[in-house]
Scaffold this motif. Sequence first.
Motif, PDB file in Angstrom:
ATOM      1  N   MET A   1       0.828  -1.201   0.000  1.00 22.77           N
ATOM      2  CA  MET A   1       0.000   0.000   0.000  1.00 22.77           C
ATOM      3  C   MET A   1       0.865   1.255   0.000  1.00 22.77           C
ATOM      4  N   THR A   2       2.045   1.186   0.641  1.00 28.44           N
ATOM      5  CA  THR A   2       2.947   2.336   0.682  1.00 28.44           C
ATOM      6  C   THR A   2       3.386   2.729  -0.720  1.00 28.44           C
ATOM      7  N   ALA A   3       3.700   1.716  -1.545  1.00 29.64           N
ATOM      8  CA  ALA A   3       4.125   2.003  -2.914  1.00 29.64           C
ATOM      9  C   ALA A   3       2.999   2.636  -3.721  1.00 29.64           C
ATOM     10  N   ILE A   4       1.809   2.118  -3.548  1.00 30.20           N
ATOM     11  CA  ILE A   4       0.648   2.664  -4.271  1.00 30.20           C
ATOM     12  C   ILE A   4       0.395   4.099  -3.838  1.00 30.20           C
ATOM     13  N   ALA A 187      17.901  -8.955   7.131  1.00 34.76           N
ATOM     14  CA  ALA A 187      19.061  -8.518   7.922  1.00 34.76           C
ATOM     15  C   ALA A 187      19.658  -7.235   7.354  1.00 34.76           C
ATOM     16  N   PHE A 188      19.725  -7.176   6.027  1.00 34.25           N
ATOM     17  CA  PHE A 188      20.246  -5.987   5.388  1.00 34.25           C
ATOM     18  C   PHE A 188      19.362  -4.770   5.667  1.00 34.25           C
ATOM     19  N   ALA A 189      18.024  -5.010   5.685  1.00 37.97           N
ATOM     20  CA  ALA A 189      17.087  -3.914   5.967  1.00 37.97           C
ATOM     21  C   ALA A 189      17.279  -3.427   7.393  1.00 37.97           C
ATOM     22  N   GLU A 190      17.482  -4.384   8.317  1.00 38.22           N
ATOM     23  CA  GLU A 190      17.699  -3.984   9.709  1.00 38.22           C
ATOM     24  C   GLU A 190      18.996  -3.151   9.844  1.00 38.22           C
ATOM     25  N   GLN A 248      20.562  14.999   4.400  1.00 38.55           N
ATOM     26  CA  GLN A 248      19.135  14.837   4.149  1.00 38.55           C
ATOM     27  C   GLN A 248      18.878  13.920   2.953  1.00 38.55           C
ATOM     28  N   LEU A 249      19.661  14.065   1.882  1.00 38.40           N
ATOM     29  CA  LEU A 249      19.509  13.214   0.704  1.00 38.40           C
ATOM     30  C   LEU A 249      19.808  11.762   1.022  1.00 38.40           C
ATOM     31  N   SER A 250      20.835  11.531   1.800  1.00 37.71           N
ATOM     32  CA  SER A 250      21.178  10.161   2.192  1.00 37.71           C
ATOM     33  C   SER A 250      20.058   9.534   3.001  1.00 37.71           C
ATOM     34  N   SER A 251      19.483  10.326   3.909  1.00 37.51           N
ATOM     35  CA  SER A 251      18.378   9.811   4.719  1.00 37.51           C
ATOM     36  C   SER A 251      17.181   9.448   3.850  1.00 37.51           C
ATOM     37  N   THR A 252      16.877  10.333   2.899  1.00 36.12           N
ATOM     38  CA  THR A 252      15.741  10.073   2.010  1.00 36.12           C
ATOM     39  C   THR A 252      15.949   8.813   1.173  1.00 36.12           C
ATOM     40  N   ASN A 253      17.128   8.650   0.627  1.00 37.14           N
ATOM     41  CA  ASN A 253      17.420   7.466  -0.188  1.00 37.14           C
ATOM     42  C   ASN A 253      17.360   6.188   0.637  1.00 37.14           C
ATOM     43  N   ASN A 254      17.819   6.252   1.855  1.00 35.27           N
ATOM     44  CA  ASN A 254      17.716   5.073   2.727  1.00 35.27           C
ATOM     45  C   ASN A 254      16.251   4.689   2.988  1.00 35.27           C
ATOM     46  N   GLU A 259      11.797   0.941   1.671  1.00 37.76           N
ATOM     47  CA  GLU A 259      10.462   0.672   1.129  1.00 37.76           C
ATOM     48  C   GLU A 259      10.513  -0.390   0.031  1.00 37.76           C
ATOM     49  N   GLU A 260      11.519  -0.306  -0.849  1.00 38.11           N
ATOM     50  CA  GLU A 260      11.639  -1.295  -1.918  1.00 38.11           C
ATOM     51  C   GLU A 260      11.887  -2.690  -1.354  1.00 38.11           C
ATOM     52  N   ILE A 261      12.740  -2.755  -0.347  1.00 35.74           N
ATOM     53  CA  ILE A 261      13.050  -4.059   0.257  1.00 35.74           C
ATOM     54  C   ILE A 261      11.807  -4.624   0.962  1.00 35.74           C
TER      55      ILE A 261
END
Length: 888
Positions: A1-4, A187-190, A248-254, A259-261
């Motif tokens: 739902m987040t992606a939508i 694990a990578f997401a964590e 700020q850009l790094s935080s946004t990309n993370n 979300e993708e993961i």
Amino acid sequence: MTAIKHALQRDIFTPNDERLLGIVNVCKAGKKKKNCFLCATVTTERPVQVKVVKVKKSDKGDFYKRQMAWELRDLTEVDAKDANKENPEFDLHFEKVYKWVASSTAEKNSFISCIWKLNQRYLRKKVEFVNVSSQLLEESVPSGESQSVTGADEDTLDDYQELNAREEQDIESMMEVCEYAISNAEAFAEKLSSELQVLDGANIQSIMASEKQVNILMQLLDEALAEEMLQSVKEQMDHISQSNRLIQLSSTNNVHLLEEIEFLVNYMDLSKGHIRALQEGDLSSPKGIEACINASEALLHCMNVALRPGHDRLLAVKQQQLLFAELRDAFARRLTNHLNNVFVHQFYRASYLSLPGHDQSSSLSQHSMELMLPKHSPLHRDLLRYAKLMEWLKNTQREKYEGLMGTYVDYMTRLYEREIKDFFEVAKIKMTGTSKEGKKFATLPRKESALKQETESLHGSSGKLTGSTSSLNKLAVQGSSSRRSQSSSLLDMGNMSASDLDVADRTKFDKIFEQVLSELEPLCLAEQDFISKFFKLQQQPVVGGWMEACALECPLLLTTDTLCPQSKWKDTVRLMMNKIFHSIEVELNNLIALGDKIDSFNSLYMLVKMSHHVWTAENVDPASYLSTTLGNVLVTVKRNFDKCISTQIKQMEEVKISKKSKVGILPFVTGFEEFAELAETIFRNAERRGDLDKAYVKLIRAVYMNVEKVASESQKTPRDVVMMENFHHIFSTLSRLKISCLEAERREAKQKYTEHLQAYVINSLGQPLEKLNHFFEGVEARVAQGVREEEVSYQLAFNKQELRKVIKEYPGKEVKKGLDNLYKKVDKHLCEEENLLQVVWHSMQDEFICQYKHFEDLIGRCYPGSGITMDFTIQDILEYFSSIAQSH
């Protein structure tokens, strides 16, 4: 739902300067499932406008489009249906009521909570919330994918930014440093989440440090004004700004990476329980079947998930897709083998009683008293448990699905063919009376003479309505007691109806034929309904493989380029039914042929029964196999009925009369009466009444024509007697039965009867006072020549003396004697069955009295005052006729 949610914000609402605060996936209540999204939005400009927007996917499905919007101030009521139980349904009351069903109760509650908050914040006129938990309105919105935007989200909404080459390289370097970035996404997401927290802390510290530096810079600026150090201050400020932007850009990309993961983990992850069910689930038990159904649906959902651009290049995604394909193929093989075994087991269980070596007490001879087809509802009930799995197989492995379809049809064809054959053998045995002779009668070709002998042996000396019709060509009209032939026809119906055996046999045949049709109808309907449900043929046709092979046998059934989808799946079902029940039409036609041989008048029963069952089947489904098959058989029955009528007409034309005996009521006249009585009983309230009315008209015209033919050829009986008696019988029959289509023929019969009765009376009575009649004919001739009536007595040949001489020759005694001889003559001409002797005798009396009154009138007018009278009076005439009738 987040992606939508993110896609909708980016593609629809951001261009319109709106913020998406709440979303729910819904479909309209009570209709086919067409999903759309309801979105709660606010404008970024003031004054703030709050709206509820309906968004749906385009017809091509590659982008979303805005379909409808409502102002929140127009919303009067929100009805959540039930405050205590989980219920995905809810209503929104604008100018009209919109009924929705959410994809989940959590999404519905989140959306309603968002509406409540917007209402509290922006609207003066408060919306009424009905059947909504007070706890839901007071608590904050729950977290998760279905969470709507809270107050914090109302302030800011970051736009999605595509990674540039440097950022993409940094992410790949970071994933290479972490060895398990691909193999263990969770694990990578964590790890990313923890690093994000560290970056957020560093960001805050940097901001705090920046505040101190700003204060210092302010002081330095004051000093720089004097010391001309503004250039170094600018460089330092640029450095601080660049540092903040990068953080700020790094935080946004993370965040976006996370979300993708989460998307891949949520939509492309199959639980271990589902995998175990697909690999090892018990397909024999209800719980195991249910687990396999759930697992197969989950697998199909994972395989059909719409991946975002670039996902298909990820190694983890490729490995997961390969795993899904292997699970699908392995489960399809396991399911196909299991269902094949189920088909085989069910087939042999159903046909167990007919297997060699089984207890012969279950044989056909032992079940001959029960004209019933086996019911296969237990088999259908067992197999319907796998209907959803068959649908899954249809959507994923079409070849295996069609193979199972062919296997089922092959087994059921063999099973039904044996059962239907045995069933019809029992019906034939019951129709013919005995097992041994019945089978021989139903299956062996024989000559007509042998058929006649067998029929007599089956039914005794009284005779059955079978056998040779050749004797009809030489039938002599000798009397009602000898009118009997070996074939049912209008020539012998008169006597057949008097036989209790004939009535019982026809009633038995009618019941047997009705029972046959009544057994076949639910059998075919149940099998067709099962095939449609089990193979999921209600919506989508199956054309290809096994079905194409079947179509070669009947190419007209599949026209996939011209028929609508509904017609296609109906044709698929009909193809399968034609294959399974191919023997029904053949067996029905054989049974109909047997019934027609036993008694040609059985075609009346069969026409009525078959027409009723065709009408019933067409009301259920005009295009069904049962309707089509019974309609084909009805054509055969109608032909037999027409043939029966034509045979009766031909037999009428071939009737020959005896030269030595009086005719009386012709056998086909009494036969028509019996036919009409039987037909009126059979066709009462029948759908095919029009066929009988047409047959009536043909038969009655043939009866009229052949009555006149026999009357003209009769030598012993006067023509007028044959016509009078037979048309009187026809008139009586039609008046009693009140057949509306023969009303004109009834009036014609009465007219012919009256005309020939009068003609016979006049011709038979003639001139009983012949000389007196000649004398008065001369008198009338003189008057016609101009002689006055009172002067006739002066004519020499017609004077009073001559009149007295003629009258003297007819004393009362001689007149009575002549009438007595006339009565005997009439009695020889007329038959006893119709009992018209007294009618004719009374008509002769009236005619004689009419002649007497005519003579008296001439005497009174031509010989006035002479005192001449007849030797007898009218009263004497009445006594003569009465005494003669009583003496005989």
